[in-house]
Design an enzyme around this catalytic site. Structure first.
Site, mmCIF file in Angstrom:
data_model
loop_
_atom_site.group_PDB
_atom_site.id
_atom_site.type_symbol
_atom_site.label_atom_id
_atom_site.label_comp_id
_atom_site.label_asym_id
_atom_site.label_seq_id
_atom_site.Cartn_x
_atom_site.Cartn_y
_atom_site.Cartn_z
ATOM 1 N N GLY A 249 4.800 0.680 -11.089
ATOM 2 C CA GLY A 249 3.772 1.918 -11.112
ATOM 3 C C GLY A 249 3.876 2.550 -12.266
ATOM 4 N N TRP B 53 0.830 -1.262 0.108
ATOM 5 C CA TRP B 53 0.146 0.062 0.183
ATOM 6 C C TRP B 53 0.892 1.175 -0.113
ATOM 7 C CZ3 TRP B 53 -4.566 -1.131 4.162
ATOM 8 C CH2 TRP B 53 -5.556 -2.128 3.181
ATOM 9 N N LYS B 54 2.167 1.221 0.147
ATOM 10 C CA LYS B 54 2.924 2.338 0.228
ATOM 11 C C LYS B 54 2.419 3.308 1.071
ATOM 12 C CE LYS B 54 4.273 1.102 -4.338
ATOM 13 N NZ LYS B 54 5.036 0.943 -5.694
ATOM 14 N N HIS C 164 12.449 -3.037 -0.875
ATOM 15 C CA HIS C 164 11.659 -2.722 -2.171
ATOM 16 C C HIS C 164 12.338 -1.629 -2.950
ATOM 17 C CE1 HIS C 164 8.575 -0.455 -4.426
ATOM 18 N NE2 HIS C 164 7.880 -1.567 -4.210
ATOM 19 N N GLY D 8 1.096 -3.472 -6.181
ATOM 20 C CA GLY D 8 0.958 -1.944 -5.579
ATOM 21 C C GLY D 8 -0.375 -1.345 -5.898
ATOM 22 N N GLY D 9 -0.374 -0.646 -7.142
ATOM 23 C CA GLY D 9 -1.686 -0.015 -7.485
ATOM 24 C C GLY D 9 -3.053 -0.745 -7.500
#
Ligand code: PGA
Length: 243
Positions: free
Chosen positions: A169, A8-9, A93, A227-228
């Site tokens: 990303g 989720w960064k 990461h 991620g996204g």
């Protein structure tokens, strides 16, 4: 077993995390063929942990320091993560490596420490576009695995995630042929370093439901780091539906 790890960064608040877990719990079907793992930001981790308790969902921090307590302003403690019920820790990461200058040496110390606490690290590695274009992919991946895992305990759980930096990303997924080649090579490297051939190897970089189906069928692809597409329950579960 396949693993669908969500990175989720710096995206979700504690409230977002609670709402996500509630929506996920009501939407998902039980499955013993895959494991869901979430990496909320450190400040949202306790809220996530409370919401996810007893639901069979794995979670953990996106980074920790290689000591559990002391005068280390601004760092995250793996000891505290363990107290919150975390089982996993994301390490190395590419955003940590490039934006926060993390080296293989530092990642190696963190990996060792995390394992010593009985937590399972997911160690990321991957080449930049420049390295790929210069034909250095194989040597870069080998070196990162060798050096980041130098202190890793071969007898304790560990996952690794291949994430080509140019695919993170960007919407550019590595092609099935590129994934197949990198994963076959990396599994070989892991075995040559003394790790089990069953060490789970995830792929990450712009994974979406549309690409998941084909990628999950590639030998040595044991799941994804997402991620996204992990930020919405539907797009995340659509990826999980590939198994
Ligand atoms: P992405 O991120 O799926 O948005 O490319 C993957 C990652 O950074 O782990």
């Amino acid at each position: 077993m396949k693993y669908f790890a969500a990175n989720w960064k710096l995206q979700k608040s504690p409230k977002d995390a609670r709402e996500f877990v509630a929506a996920l719990s009501s939407a998902r079907k039980e499955s013993s063929s895959f494991k869901m793992i979430f990496f909320p930001s450190a400040i949202a981790l306790e809220a996530f942990a409370n919401a996810a308790a007893g639901k069979g969902i794995g979670y953990g921090p996106q980074n920790v320091f290689f000591e559990g307590k002391g005068a280390f302003t601004g760092e995250n403690s793996a000891m505290v993560a363990k107290e919150l019920g975390c089982e996993y820790v994301l390490l190395g990461h590419s955003e940590r490596r490039t934006l926060f200058s993390e080296t293989d040496e530092l990642i190696a110390k963190k990996t060792q420490y995390v394992q010593s606490l009985g937590l399972t690290p997911i160690v990321c590695f991957g080449e930049t576009l420049k390295e790929r274009e210069e034909g250095k992919t194989k040597s870069v991946l080998t070196k990162q695995l060798e050096n980041s895992l130098v202190f890793a305990d071969r007898s304790k759980p560990l996952l690794v995630a291949y994430e080509p930096v140019w695919a993170i990303g960007t919407g550019k997924v590595a092609t099935p042929a590129q994934v197949a080649e990198a994963h076959a090579q990396s599994k070989k490297t892991l075995v040559s370093l003394g790790f089990s051939a069953n060490t789970p190897l995830l792929y990450g970089g712009s994974v979406k439901a549309e690409s998941a189906q084909e990628l999950i069928g590639i030998p040595n692809v044991d799941g994804f780091l997402i991620g996204g597409a992990s930020l919405e329950v539907k797009s995340y579960l659509d990826i999980c539906a590939c198994v």
